[in-house]
Scaffold this active site. Structure first.
Site, PDB file in Angstrom:
ATOM      1  N   ASP A 130      41.132  25.258  83.499  1.00 11.51           N
ATOM      2  CA  ASP A 130      40.187  26.405  83.787  1.00 11.51           C
ATOM      3  C   ASP A 130      39.520  24.497  83.963  1.00 11.51           C
ATOM      4  OD1 ASP A 130      39.661  25.103  81.335  1.00 11.51           O
ATOM      5  OD2 ASP A 130      38.656  26.573  80.745  1.00 11.51           O
ATOM      6  N   CYS A 154      43.698  24.258  79.177  1.00 11.83           N
ATOM      7  CA  CYS A 154      42.212  24.658  78.945  1.00 11.83           C
ATOM      8  C   CYS A 154      41.594  23.522  78.202  1.00 11.83           C
ATOM      9  CB  CYS A 154      42.117  25.714  79.078  1.00 11.83           C
ATOM     10  SG  CYS A 154      42.272  26.770  77.161  1.00 11.83           S
ATOM     11  N   THR A 199      41.236  24.042  74.923  1.00 12.96           N
ATOM     12  CA  THR A 199      42.575  24.173  73.492  1.00 12.96           C
ATOM     13  C   THR A 199      43.789  24.293  74.069  1.00 12.96           C
ATOM     14  OG1 THR A 199      41.921  26.482  73.273  1.00 12.96           O
ATOM     15  CG2 THR A 199      40.323  24.259  72.129  1.00 12.96           C
ATOM     16  N   HIS A 224      64.755  24.889  72.248  1.00  9.87           N
ATOM     17  CA  HIS A 224      64.822  25.955  71.652  1.00  9.87           C
ATOM     18  C   HIS A 224      64.409  27.873  72.332  1.00  9.87           C
ATOM     19  CE1 HIS A 224      66.424  24.633  67.268  1.00  9.87           C
ATOM     20  NE2 HIS A 224      67.457  24.040  68.694  1.00  9.87           N
ATOM     21  N   HIS A 279      69.882  29.841  70.795  1.00  6.50           N
ATOM     22  CA  HIS A 279      68.973  30.688  70.456  1.00  6.50           C
ATOM     23  C   HIS A 279      68.401  31.556  71.780  1.00  6.50           C
ATOM     24  CE1 HIS A 279      68.071  27.446  68.334  1.00  6.50           C
ATOM     25  NE2 HIS A 279      69.854  27.004  68.678  1.00  6.50           N
TER      26      HIS A 279
END
Ligand code: RB5
Length: 148
Positions: A11, A68, A70, A101, A136
């Site tokens: 963004d 973005c 965060t 993993h 995994h």
């Protein structure tokens, strides 16, 4: 290097860091499809997360790197697209492990959380890692079965 094509989006909060990372990822030998945005107007991270995620889900890109402020909102949007496993990382260890993993096919970063140097370390750790499979793989299959 098995994955070659990397789609990127962000963004407005992460344009500069996204462009710096796009240049770095290109210098690592990957084909980067940077789908923007390029202008600083306020925009909506769900659109940009979904646009990048659809390219990964369709096979048009092998992996994605999205950002973005965060890294959290765009990650949440990307994870709504079937087939996507996206994690936010602020450290290189986690970035290596979400590939090794969790077979994450998109990495999300917060441009208001990490600086450019750390972001480069995180992206390198993610792109240089390989999925380990085995137990995994069983667990990743279990995650994907939750989509049904
Ligand atoms: C935009 O101000 C900000 O909310 C966005 O970049 C992101 O941090 C959301 O998760």
């Amino acid at each position: 290097m098995s994955a070659k094509r990397i789609v990127m989006s962000s963004d407005h909060a992460a344009i500069e860091l996204r462009q710096a990372l796009a240049a770095h990822i290109t210098s690592m030998g990957y084909e980067v499809d940077d789908i923007g945005p390029t202008t600083p107007e306020s925009t909506h991270y769900p659109d940009h997360g979904a646009n990048a995620a659809r390219k990964v889900a369709s096979g048009e890109a092998d992996l994605g790197v999205i950002l973005c402020g965060t890294g959290q909102g765009i990650m949440m949007a990307a994870n709504k697209i079937p087939g996507i496993r996206c994690g936010v990382c602020s450290d290189a260890f986690s970035a290596r492990m979400i590939r090794a993993h969790n077979n994450a096919n998109i990495l999300s970063l917060g441009a208001r959380v990490v600086g450019e140097g750390l972001a480069i370390d995180i992206v390198e750790a993610y792109l240089n890692a390989e999925f380990e499979g085995g137990r995994h793989g069983t667990r990743v299959d279990m995650i994907m079965a939750l989509e049904d």
